[in-house]
Enzyme design. Structure first.
Site, PDB file in Angstrom:
ATOM      1  N   HIS A  71       0.696  -1.543   0.162  1.00  0.00           N
ATOM      2  CA  HIS A  71      -0.018   0.030  -0.084  1.00  0.00           C
ATOM      3  C   HIS A  71       0.652   1.126   0.126  1.00  0.00           C
ATOM      4  O   HIS A  71       1.632   1.494   0.604  1.00  0.00           O
ATOM      5  CB  HIS A  71      -0.709  -0.343   1.504  1.00  0.00           C
ATOM      6  CG  HIS A  71      -1.924   1.254   1.526  1.00  0.00           C
ATOM      7  ND1 HIS A  71      -3.159   1.282   0.463  1.00  0.00           N
ATOM      8  CD2 HIS A  71      -1.273   2.368   1.747  1.00  0.00           C
ATOM      9  CE1 HIS A  71      -3.373   2.405   0.809  1.00  0.00           C
ATOM     10  NE2 HIS A  71      -2.533   3.406   1.637  1.00  0.00           N
ATOM     11  N   ASP A  77     -15.152   3.688   8.200  1.00  0.00           N
ATOM     12  CA  ASP A  77     -13.967   4.318   7.611  1.00  0.00           C
ATOM     13  C   ASP A  77     -14.315   5.013   6.334  1.00  0.00           C
ATOM     14  O   ASP A  77     -14.599   6.316   6.872  1.00  0.00           O
ATOM     15  CB  ASP A  77     -12.868   3.505   6.757  1.00  0.00           C
ATOM     16  CG  ASP A  77     -11.735   4.573   6.081  1.00  0.00           C
ATOM     17  OD1 ASP A  77     -11.843   4.999   7.097  1.00  0.00           O
ATOM     18  OD2 ASP A  77     -11.594   4.255   5.324  1.00  0.00           O
ATOM     19  N   ARG A 121     -14.576  13.435   8.239  1.00  0.00           N
ATOM     20  CA  ARG A 121     -13.619  13.847   8.306  1.00  0.00           C
ATOM     21  C   ARG A 121     -13.303  14.996   7.147  1.00  0.00           C
ATOM     22  O   ARG A 121     -12.335  16.387   7.809  1.00  0.00           O
ATOM     23  CB  ARG A 121     -12.303  13.254   8.372  1.00  0.00           C
ATOM     24  CG  ARG A 121     -11.858  12.537  10.168  1.00  0.00           C
ATOM     25  CD  ARG A 121     -11.470  10.957   9.791  1.00  0.00           C
ATOM     26  NE  ARG A 121      -9.942  11.572   9.242  1.00  0.00           N
ATOM     27  CZ  ARG A 121      -9.078  10.619   8.166  1.00  0.00           C
ATOM     28  NH1 ARG A 121      -9.674   9.679   7.965  1.00  0.00           N
ATOM     29  NH2 ARG A 121      -8.128  10.711   8.629  1.00  0.00           N
ATOM     30  N   SER A 124      -7.430   4.911   9.953  1.00  0.00           N
ATOM     31  CA  SER A 124      -8.709   4.137   8.384  1.00  0.00           C
ATOM     32  C   SER A 124      -7.153   3.821   7.505  1.00  0.00           C
ATOM     33  O   SER A 124      -7.925   2.330   6.617  1.00  0.00           O
ATOM     34  CB  SER A 124      -8.488   6.450   8.171  1.00  0.00           C
ATOM     35  OG  SER A 124      -9.012   6.003   6.162  1.00  0.00           O
ATOM     36  N   LYS A 152      -8.451  -0.842   6.630  1.00  0.00           N
ATOM     37  CA  LYS A 152      -8.749  -1.328   5.179  1.00  0.00           C
ATOM     38  C   LYS A 152      -8.069  -2.175   4.638  1.00  0.00           C
ATOM     39  O   LYS A 152      -8.314  -3.604   4.315  1.00  0.00           O
ATOM     40  CB  LYS A 152      -8.372  -0.412   3.915  1.00  0.00           C
ATOM     41  CG  LYS A 152      -9.853   0.985   3.907  1.00  0.00           C
ATOM     42  CD  LYS A 152      -9.961   1.312   2.573  1.00  0.00           C
ATOM     43  CE  LYS A 152      -9.034   2.838   4.026  1.00  0.00           C
ATOM     44  NZ  LYS A 152      -9.523   4.132   3.722  1.00  0.00           N
TER      45      LYS A 152
HETATM   46  N1  URA Z   1      -5.779   7.296   3.332  1.00  0.00           N
HETATM   47  C1  URA Z   1      -6.873   6.872   3.990  1.00  0.00           C
HETATM   48  O1  URA Z   1      -7.285   5.833   3.076  1.00  0.00           O
HETATM   49  N2  URA Z   1      -7.686   6.832   5.126  1.00  0.00           N
HETATM   50  C2  URA Z   1      -6.561   8.710   5.123  1.00  0.00           C
HETATM   51  O2  URA Z   1      -7.351   9.102   6.615  1.00  0.00           O
HETATM   52  C3  URA Z   1      -5.591   8.943   5.203  1.00  0.00           C
HETATM   53  C4  URA Z   1      -5.563   9.046   3.641  1.00  0.00           C
END
Ligand code: URA
Length: 458
Positions: free
Chosen positions: A89, A168, A175, A190, A194
């Site tokens: 990632h 999320d 946010r 966050s 994932k």
């Molecule tokens: N990428 C994400 O998936 N979440 C965040 O909070 C910031 C960047």
């Protein structure tokens, strides 16, 4: 979501966090469940997010919040797939096509990679957007097709269409509207929720810093990486994070089709040094954590061998074909199909000392390569190809970059904007290394100590 065993008043939880208190797993679960089922209004979630923004979350709370976000939806079960399941990632950058290089190499070396990739909101597309430059390529696979492809090829790319981490999605949207995106524990929870929900045993992160990245400087990238590695390790995964600079675009291409073309060029052994090195290091890290390589140095040698003998390129082409893609244009170069191609020349002699990543991303977005809303269409054909990179010597009038555009006007604007992104100096400057170091479960390793572990020069 599991039934709640305890009831709270949301206002009390907000007050507790506002005053610096610590939230328990049950309290976090109460909040997220209420947010998703509508019992807790968005204004209370917004207030909680602001309280967290100012008071922070400690490591335990951050891990608990991540777990509760994972619990809010489905979790991919990869246990029936063969081999060690690995994921990669990037926190996002300009010209960052390392996924398209690293995951075929990792699969060619024996890892199984089921990569989930979404359409990106941003100045340039995400991996899914980039691959959709390949005609016919589709990311929606049935569970049976996913299983078959993972067994046969060890490499699958899918969309985030399942109901993974719904909490999320909601939190992120709020946010974004409440100026609470820039909170390390919220970002870490966050991203890692994932990754954990996507099911891999090994997770290699590329945490970027610089003008084209989320984190402004190396120190904050290291802090974010440390938090994410702790969350993943606490959840029983093998995780490490490479910290890399995004001060200038990575490699030569910024856009969608151009980046897929460049990824194939890297896998043909014709890639620029920066993107090739970072891709090999990320692959080596995956191989080492996945137990396919006995050391980082062996991992890098295995990744380089798969690049040099063409196995990585075959894996990428197989992946594209297996998911409906017609790879002919990627093999001939016809994928670079923008209607207007404009050459930009060096305005003076000297050294290309800086090329602002954020500014290049903006000009590529203005060409039509990125989107502001999920439903926006992007133009896969537009972008920039850098014939010179930061650190290169320039002679006045020689080719500097190629702009791919869909109209003469846009090409003209992009060429002018590109000139403004370049800083040319008379003297050669000492440039900082592309890779700043890595955060592993054992701690931070600076590049000077990390490079020899891969058998590279610092
Ligand atoms: N990428 C994400 O998936 N979440 C965040 O909070 C910031 C960047």
């Amino acid at each position: 979501m599991t039934a709640l065993t305890q009831d709270y008043k949301m206002v009390d939880l907000i007050a507790k966090k506002r005053d610096g208190g610590k939230l328990s797993a049950a309290e976090l679960r109460f909040w997220l469940a209420g947010m998703l089922n509508g019992d807790i209004p968005d204004y209370q979630t917004a207030a909680m997010l602001m309280a967290i923004y100012f008071q922070g979350l400690d490591d335990e709370e951050t891990c608990l919040l991540t777990e509760e976000i994972v619990r809010s939806g489905e979790v991919l079960d990869l246990s029936r797939l063969p081999g060690c399941k690995a994921d990669k990632h990037s926190t996002g950058g300009v010209g960052d096509k390392t996924t398209l290089v690293a995951i075929p190499l990792a699969a060619a070396c024996g890892l199984t990679v089921v990569k989930m990739s979404g359409r990106s909101l941003g100045k340039t597309g995400g991996t899914a957007d980039k691959l959709e430059s390949v005609s016919g390529f589709r990311l929606a696979l049935s569970p049976e097709d996913l299983q078959r492809q993972a067994e046969e090829d060890r490499l699958v790319l899918i969309t985030q269409s399942r109901n993974l981490t719904p909490a999320d999605k909601r939190l992120y949207a709020l946010r974004d509207l409440t100026a609470t995106v820039d909170s390390l524990p919220l970002i870490a929870a966050s991203v890692m929720s994932k990754k954990l929900a996507a099911g891999a045993e090994v997770i290699v992160l590329d945490v970027k810093f610089g003008s084209g990245a989320f984190m402004a400087d190396a120190a904050s990238a290291v802090r974010l990486a440390e938090l994410m590695v702790r969350i993943g390790t606490a959840a029983g995964r093998r995780v490490s994070a490479v910290i890399s600079s995004m001060q200038a675009p990575l490699g030569r291409a910024v856009g969608n089709a151009v980046e897929v073309w460049e990824a194939a060029e890297v896998l043909r052994g014709r890639g620029a040094a920066d993107v090739t090195k970072l891709s090999l290091v990320l692959t080596a890290e995956m191989l080492y954590l996945g137990g396919v390589a006995v050391s980082r140095r062996a991992g890098l040698a295995q990744a380089a061998a798969a690049l040099n003998d063409g196995r990585g390129l075959d894996k990428l082409l197989n992946l594209l074909r297996a998911q409906g893609g017609d790879t002919a244009a990627l093999e001939t170069g016809a994928i670079l199909s923008a209607p207007v191609v404009r050459q930009v020349y060096a305005p003076q002699s000297g050294w290309l000392a800086a090329l602002d990543a954020e500014a290049v991303a903006t000009l590529v977005q203005n060409l039509g390569a990125g989107r502001l809303r999920v439903e926006d269409e992007i133009d896969h054909s537009v972008g920039v190809w850098l014939q010179k990179q930061v650190g290169d010597e320039l002679t006045s009038g020689e080719p500097l970059a190629i702009i791919y555009a869909n109209s003469e006007d846009k090409a003209e604007q992009a060429a002018a904007a590109f000139a403004a992104c370049c800083q040319i100096t008379a003297e050669r400057l000492n440039l900082p290394p592309l890779i700043h170091g890595a955060v592993t479960a054992e701690g931070f390793i600076p590049w000077a100590d990390l490079a020899p572990l891969y058998g590279l020069k610092a």
